[in-house]
Design a protein around this motif. Sequence first.
Motif, PDB file in Angstrom:
ATOM      1  N   ARG A  31       0.837  -1.219   0.000  1.00  0.00           N
ATOM      2  CA  ARG A  31       0.000   0.000   0.000  1.00  0.00           C
ATOM      3  C   ARG A  31       0.865   1.260   0.000  1.00  0.00           C
ATOM      4  O   ARG A  31       0.557   2.226  -0.684  1.00  0.00           O
ATOM      5  N   ALA A  32       1.935   1.241   0.763  1.00  0.00           N
ATOM      6  CA  ALA A  32       2.845   2.396   0.792  1.00  0.00           C
ATOM      7  C   ALA A  32       3.443   2.625  -0.596  1.00  0.00           C
ATOM      8  O   ALA A  32       3.561   3.773  -1.043  1.00  0.00           O
ATOM      9  N   ILE A  33       3.783   1.550  -1.302  1.00  0.00           N
ATOM     10  CA  ILE A  33       4.360   1.671  -2.641  1.00  0.00           C
ATOM     11  C   ILE A  33       3.299   2.164  -3.624  1.00  0.00           C
ATOM     12  O   ILE A  33       3.572   3.020  -4.466  1.00  0.00           O
ATOM     13  N   PHE A  34       2.087   1.649  -3.526  1.00  0.00           N
ATOM     14  CA  PHE A  34       1.015   2.080  -4.434  1.00  0.00           C
ATOM     15  C   PHE A  34       0.660   3.548  -4.223  1.00  0.00           C
ATOM     16  O   PHE A  34       0.184   4.211  -5.140  1.00  0.00           O
ATOM     17  N   ASN A  35       0.886   4.063  -3.020  1.00  0.00           N
ATOM     18  CA  ASN A  35       0.553   5.461  -2.723  1.00  0.00           C
ATOM     19  C   ASN A  35       1.632   6.454  -3.143  1.00  0.00           C
ATOM     20  O   ASN A  35       1.390   7.664  -3.114  1.00  0.00           O
ATOM     21  N   LEU A  36       2.805   5.991  -3.511  1.00  0.00           N
ATOM     22  CA  LEU A  36       3.857   6.900  -3.978  1.00  0.00           C
ATOM     23  C   LEU A  36       3.441   7.474  -5.323  1.00  0.00           C
ATOM     24  O   LEU A  36       2.916   6.763  -6.175  1.00  0.00           O
ATOM     25  N   GLU A  37       3.689   8.768  -5.520  1.00  0.00           N
ATOM     26  CA  GLU A  37       3.296   9.439  -6.759  1.00  0.00           C
ATOM     27  C   GLU A  37       4.350  10.447  -7.190  1.00  0.00           C
ATOM     28  O   GLU A  37       5.027  11.036  -6.348  1.00  0.00           O
ATOM     29  N   VAL A  38       4.415  10.653  -8.487  1.00  0.00           N
ATOM     30  CA  VAL A  38       5.225  11.743  -9.014  1.00  0.00           C
ATOM     31  C   VAL A  38       4.382  13.010  -8.988  1.00  0.00           C
ATOM     32  O   VAL A  38       3.181  12.964  -8.723  1.00  0.00           O
ATOM     33  N   SER A  39       4.989  14.157  -9.283  1.00  0.00           N
ATOM     34  CA  SER A  39       4.238  15.411  -9.296  1.00  0.00           C
ATOM     35  C   SER A  39       3.254  15.423 -10.475  1.00  0.00           C
ATOM     36  O   SER A  39       3.395  14.649 -11.427  1.00  0.00           O
ATOM     37  N   GLU A  40       2.301  16.282 -10.392  1.00  0.00           N
ATOM     38  CA  GLU A  40       1.252  16.385 -11.415  1.00  0.00           C
ATOM     39  C   GLU A  40       1.833  16.538 -12.823  1.00  0.00           C
ATOM     40  O   GLU A  40       1.390  15.874 -13.762  1.00  0.00           O
ATOM     41  N   ASP A  41       2.853  17.376 -12.987  1.00  0.00           N
ATOM     42  CA  ASP A  41       3.429  17.602 -14.313  1.00  0.00           C
ATOM     43  C   ASP A  41       4.267  16.428 -14.818  1.00  0.00           C
ATOM     44  O   ASP A  41       4.646  16.386 -15.982  1.00  0.00           O
ATOM     45  N   GLN A  42       4.557  15.445 -13.951  1.00  0.00           N
ATOM     46  CA  GLN A  42       5.332  14.273 -14.364  1.00  0.00           C
ATOM     47  C   GLN A  42       4.456  13.057 -14.668  1.00  0.00           C
ATOM     48  O   GLN A  42       4.947  12.068 -15.185  1.00  0.00           O
ATOM     49  N   ARG A  43       3.185  13.129 -14.370  1.00  0.00           N
ATOM     50  CA  ARG A  43       2.305  11.967 -14.524  1.00  0.00           C
ATOM     51  C   ARG A  43       2.206  11.477 -15.956  1.00  0.00           C
ATOM     52  O   ARG A  43       1.944  10.307 -16.191  1.00  0.00           O
ATOM     53  N   ARG A  44       2.448  12.338 -16.918  1.00  0.00           N
ATOM     54  CA  ARG A  44       2.382  11.916 -18.320  1.00  0.00           C
ATOM     55  C   ARG A  44       3.597  11.082 -18.714  1.00  0.00           C
ATOM     56  O   ARG A  44       3.625  10.472 -19.776  1.00  0.00           O
ATOM     57  N   PHE A  45       4.594  11.011 -17.839  1.00  0.00           N
ATOM     58  CA  PHE A  45       5.821  10.283 -18.144  1.00  0.00           C
ATOM     59  C   PHE A  45       5.857   8.866 -17.564  1.00  0.00           C
ATOM     60  O   PHE A  45       6.639   8.045 -18.019  1.00  0.00           O
ATOM     61  N   VAL A  46       5.070   8.584 -16.541  1.00  0.00           N
ATOM     62  CA  VAL A  46       5.192   7.291 -15.853  1.00  0.00           C
ATOM     63  C   VAL A  46       3.824   6.798 -15.369  1.00  0.00           C
ATOM     64  O   VAL A  46       3.023   7.587 -14.876  1.00  0.00           O
ATOM     65  N   ALA A  47       3.585   5.511 -15.544  1.00  0.00           N
ATOM     66  CA  ALA A  47       2.336   4.900 -15.080  1.00  0.00           C
ATOM     67  C   ALA A  47       2.345   4.822 -13.557  1.00  0.00           C
ATOM     68  O   ALA A  47       3.410   4.878 -12.919  1.00  0.00           O
ATOM     69  N   SER A  48       1.173   4.645 -12.977  1.00  0.00           N
ATOM     70  CA  SER A  48       1.094   4.490 -11.520  1.00  0.00           C
ATOM     71  C   SER A  48       1.789   3.196 -11.112  1.00  0.00           C
ATOM     72  O   SER A  48       1.924   2.251 -11.896  1.00  0.00           O
ATOM     73  N   ASN A  49       2.215   3.143  -9.873  1.00  0.00           N
ATOM     74  CA  ASN A  49       2.876   1.947  -9.367  1.00  0.00           C
ATOM     75  C   ASN A  49       1.917   0.754  -9.324  1.00  0.00           C
ATOM     76  O   ASN A  49       2.320  -0.376  -9.606  1.00  0.00           O
ATOM     77  N   PHE A  67      10.756  -7.696 -12.648  1.00  0.00           N
ATOM     78  CA  PHE A  67      11.343  -7.541 -11.316  1.00  0.00           C
ATOM     79  C   PHE A  67      10.869  -6.198 -10.752  1.00  0.00           C
ATOM     80  O   PHE A  67      11.524  -5.178 -10.956  1.00  0.00           O
ATOM     81  N   PRO A  68       9.727  -6.175 -10.064  1.00  0.00           N
ATOM     82  CA  PRO A  68       9.275  -4.928  -9.437  1.00  0.00           C
ATOM     83  C   PRO A  68       9.919  -4.776  -8.057  1.00  0.00           C
ATOM     84  O   PRO A  68       9.960  -5.735  -7.285  1.00  0.00           O
ATOM     85  N   PHE A  69      10.426  -3.596  -7.779  1.00  0.00           N
ATOM     86  CA  PHE A  69      11.048  -3.349  -6.481  1.00  0.00           C
ATOM     87  C   PHE A  69      10.592  -2.007  -5.915  1.00  0.00           C
ATOM     88  O   PHE A  69      10.429  -1.029  -6.653  1.00  0.00           O
ATOM     89  N   ALA A  70      10.462  -1.989  -4.604  1.00  0.00           N
ATOM     90  CA  ALA A  70      10.310  -0.738  -3.876  1.00  0.00           C
ATOM     91  C   ALA A  70      11.708  -0.180  -3.684  1.00  0.00           C
ATOM     92  O   ALA A  70      12.660  -0.932  -3.477  1.00  0.00           O
ATOM     93  N   ILE A  71      11.836   1.122  -3.768  1.00  0.00           N
ATOM     94  CA  ILE A  71      13.108   1.794  -3.499  1.00  0.00           C
ATOM     95  C   ILE A  71      12.997   2.404  -2.105  1.00  0.00           C
ATOM     96  O   ILE A  71      12.091   3.198  -1.842  1.00  0.00           O
TER      97      ILE A  71
END
Length: 176
Positions: A31-49, A67-71
Amino acid sequence: MELNCREANMEQGMERKPALSLRKITLDNRRAIFNLEVSEDQRRFVASNLSSVASCYVLATNGGHPFPFAIYADELPVGFVMITYRITGYELPAIAEGSYCILRLMIDKQYQYRGYGREAMKEILAFIRTFPAGPAEYCWIPYKSENAPAAKLYESFGFRDNGEICENEQTTVLRL
Protein backbone atom coordinates in the motif's frame (compact mmCIF):
# COMPACT_ATOMS: atom_id res chain seq x y z
CA MET A 1 22.67 24.07 24.42
CA GLU A 2 23.62 20.58 23.26
CA LEU A 3 23.39 19.54 19.60
CA ASN A 4 22.11 16.13 18.62
CA CYS A 5 24.25 14.06 16.21
CA ARG A 6 22.34 15.12 13.12
CA GLU A 7 22.63 18.81 13.97
CA ALA A 8 26.34 18.42 14.78
CA ASN A 9 26.97 16.57 11.51
CA MET A 10 24.99 19.16 9.53
CA GLU A 11 26.98 21.92 11.18
CA GLN A 12 30.17 20.18 10.06
CA GLY A 13 28.73 19.43 6.59
CA MET A 14 28.72 15.68 7.26
CA GLU A 15 25.04 14.74 7.30
CA ARG A 16 24.67 11.01 6.71
CA LYS A 17 22.84 10.16 3.51
CA PRO A 18 20.23 7.44 3.87
CA ALA A 19 21.24 4.04 2.51
CA LEU A 20 19.25 3.20 -0.61
CA SER A 21 18.09 -0.35 -1.27
CA LEU A 22 15.81 -2.25 -3.60
CA ARG A 23 13.26 -4.40 -1.77
CA LYS A 24 10.59 -6.84 -2.82
CA ILE A 25 7.03 -5.62 -2.75
CA THR A 26 5.26 -7.51 0.02
CA LEU A 27 1.85 -7.64 1.65
CA ASP A 28 3.27 -5.35 4.33
CA ASN A 29 4.67 -2.59 2.07
CA ARG A 30 2.41 -2.77 -1.00
CA ARG A 31 0.00 0.00 0.00
CA ALA A 32 2.85 2.40 0.79
CA ILE A 33 4.36 1.67 -2.64
CA PHE A 34 1.02 2.08 -4.43
CA ASN A 35 0.55 5.46 -2.72
CA LEU A 36 3.86 6.90 -3.98
CA GLU A 37 3.30 9.44 -6.76
CA VAL A 38 5.23 11.74 -9.01
CA SER A 39 4.24 15.41 -9.30
CA GLU A 40 1.25 16.38 -11.42
CA ASP A 41 3.43 17.60 -14.31
CA GLN A 42 5.33 14.27 -14.36
CA ARG A 43 2.31 11.97 -14.52
CA ARG A 44 2.38 11.92 -18.32
CA PHE A 45 5.82 10.28 -18.14
CA VAL A 46 5.19 7.29 -15.85
CA ALA A 47 2.34 4.90 -15.08
CA SER A 48 1.09 4.49 -11.52
CA ASN A 49 2.88 1.95 -9.37
CA LEU A 50 -0.34 -0.07 -9.01
CA SER A 51 -0.68 -0.26 -12.80
CA SER A 52 2.99 -1.24 -13.10
CA VAL A 53 2.66 -4.06 -10.57
CA ALA A 54 -0.41 -5.32 -12.47
CA SER A 55 1.68 -5.23 -15.66
CA CYS A 56 4.27 -7.40 -13.89
CA TYR A 57 1.63 -10.06 -13.36
CA VAL A 58 0.65 -9.98 -17.03
CA LEU A 59 4.28 -10.15 -18.15
CA ALA A 60 5.07 -13.03 -15.78
CA THR A 61 2.09 -15.07 -16.98
CA ASN A 62 3.11 -14.53 -20.63
CA GLY A 63 6.73 -15.68 -20.47
CA GLY A 64 8.41 -12.46 -19.34
CA HIS A 65 10.59 -11.89 -16.31
CA PRO A 66 9.52 -8.75 -14.41
CA PHE A 67 11.34 -7.54 -11.32
CA PRO A 68 9.28 -4.93 -9.44
CA PHE A 69 11.05 -3.35 -6.48
CA ALA A 70 10.31 -0.74 -3.88
CA ILE A 71 13.11 1.79 -3.50
CA TYR A 72 13.89 2.48 0.16
CA ALA A 73 15.98 5.17 1.81
CA ASP A 74 16.86 3.45 5.08
CA GLU A 75 13.41 2.25 6.23
CA LEU A 76 11.38 4.79 4.21
CA PRO A 77 9.81 3.82 0.86
CA VAL A 78 10.67 6.62 -1.60
CA GLY A 79 10.21 5.10 -5.05
CA PHE A 80 9.52 2.20 -7.38
CA VAL A 81 11.32 0.49 -10.24
CA MET A 82 10.13 -2.15 -12.70
CA ILE A 83 12.91 -4.05 -14.43
CA THR A 84 12.07 -6.59 -17.12
CA TYR A 85 13.71 -9.29 -19.19
CA ARG A 86 11.99 -10.85 -22.19
CA ILE A 87 9.13 -8.41 -22.44
CA THR A 88 6.17 -9.83 -24.32
CA GLY A 89 3.06 -8.17 -25.66
CA TYR A 90 4.45 -4.70 -26.38
CA GLU A 91 5.79 -3.01 -29.49
CA LEU A 92 9.52 -3.40 -28.91
CA PRO A 93 12.71 -1.83 -30.23
CA ALA A 94 15.18 -4.16 -31.94
CA ILE A 95 17.54 -3.92 -28.94
CA ALA A 96 14.92 -5.55 -26.67
CA GLU A 97 15.58 -9.17 -27.63
CA GLY A 98 17.59 -10.75 -24.82
CA SER A 99 18.15 -7.43 -23.03
CA TYR A 100 17.10 -6.03 -19.68
CA CYS A 101 14.80 -3.03 -19.58
CA ILE A 102 14.15 -0.44 -16.90
CA LEU A 103 10.52 -0.06 -17.87
CA ARG A 104 9.46 2.14 -14.95
CA LEU A 105 11.42 4.26 -12.49
CA MET A 106 9.92 6.81 -10.15
CA ILE A 107 10.79 8.71 -7.01
CA ASP A 108 7.88 10.10 -5.00
CA LYS A 109 7.32 13.83 -5.41
CA GLN A 110 8.23 14.61 -1.79
CA TYR A 111 11.60 12.83 -2.08
CA GLN A 112 12.79 14.21 -5.41
CA TYR A 113 15.90 16.40 -5.81
CA ARG A 114 17.73 14.60 -2.99
CA GLY A 115 19.88 12.32 -5.17
CA TYR A 116 17.65 9.26 -4.68
CA GLY A 117 17.15 8.76 -8.44
CA ARG A 118 20.91 8.69 -9.01
CA GLU A 119 21.52 6.32 -6.08
CA ALA A 120 18.62 4.13 -7.20
CA MET A 121 20.13 3.83 -10.70
CA LYS A 122 23.38 2.57 -9.15
CA GLU A 123 21.47 -0.13 -7.26
CA ILE A 124 19.32 -1.00 -10.29
CA LEU A 125 22.30 -1.43 -12.60
CA ALA A 126 24.16 -3.48 -9.97
CA PHE A 127 21.13 -5.79 -9.75
CA ILE A 128 20.83 -6.09 -13.54
CA ARG A 129 24.53 -6.92 -13.81
CA THR A 130 23.89 -10.05 -11.69
CA PHE A 131 21.84 -11.24 -14.73
CA PRO A 132 19.00 -12.62 -12.57
CA ALA A 133 16.96 -13.92 -15.54
CA GLY A 134 19.78 -14.75 -17.93
CA PRO A 135 22.73 -13.21 -19.74
CA ALA A 136 22.40 -9.96 -21.65
CA GLU A 137 24.62 -7.54 -23.48
CA TYR A 138 22.37 -4.48 -23.11
CA CYS A 139 19.99 -2.63 -20.85
CA TRP A 140 17.51 -0.24 -22.44
CA ILE A 141 15.05 2.35 -21.20
CA PRO A 142 12.04 3.79 -23.02
CA TYR A 143 11.33 7.44 -22.18
CA LYS A 144 9.44 10.44 -23.50
CA SER A 145 11.76 12.93 -25.20
CA GLU A 146 10.16 15.82 -23.22
CA ASN A 147 11.38 14.24 -19.98
CA ALA A 148 14.70 16.11 -19.89
CA PRO A 149 15.60 15.24 -16.26
CA ALA A 150 15.24 11.51 -17.01
CA ALA A 151 17.30 11.81 -20.21
CA LYS A 152 20.04 13.63 -18.28
CA LEU A 153 20.08 10.96 -15.56
CA TYR A 154 20.26 8.08 -18.04
CA GLU A 155 23.00 9.79 -20.06
CA SER A 156 25.08 10.33 -16.90
CA PHE A 157 25.19 6.53 -16.50
CA GLY A 158 26.34 5.97 -20.07
CA PHE A 159 23.00 5.31 -21.76
CA ARG A 160 22.83 6.58 -25.34
CA ASP A 161 19.79 7.03 -27.57
CA ASN A 162 19.83 4.54 -30.42
CA GLY A 163 17.36 6.41 -32.65
CA GLU A 164 14.49 3.95 -32.22
CA ILE A 165 11.07 5.21 -31.22
CA CYS A 166 8.46 2.76 -29.92
CA GLU A 167 5.01 3.79 -28.76
CA ASN A 168 6.09 7.46 -28.94
CA GLU A 169 9.07 6.93 -26.64
CA GLN A 170 12.80 7.28 -27.26
CA THR A 171 15.01 4.25 -26.64
CA THR A 172 18.24 4.74 -24.75
CA VAL A 173 20.73 1.88 -24.44
CA LEU A 174 23.64 0.89 -22.20
CA ARG A 175 26.11 -1.91 -22.94
CA LEU A 176 26.36 -4.00 -19.78
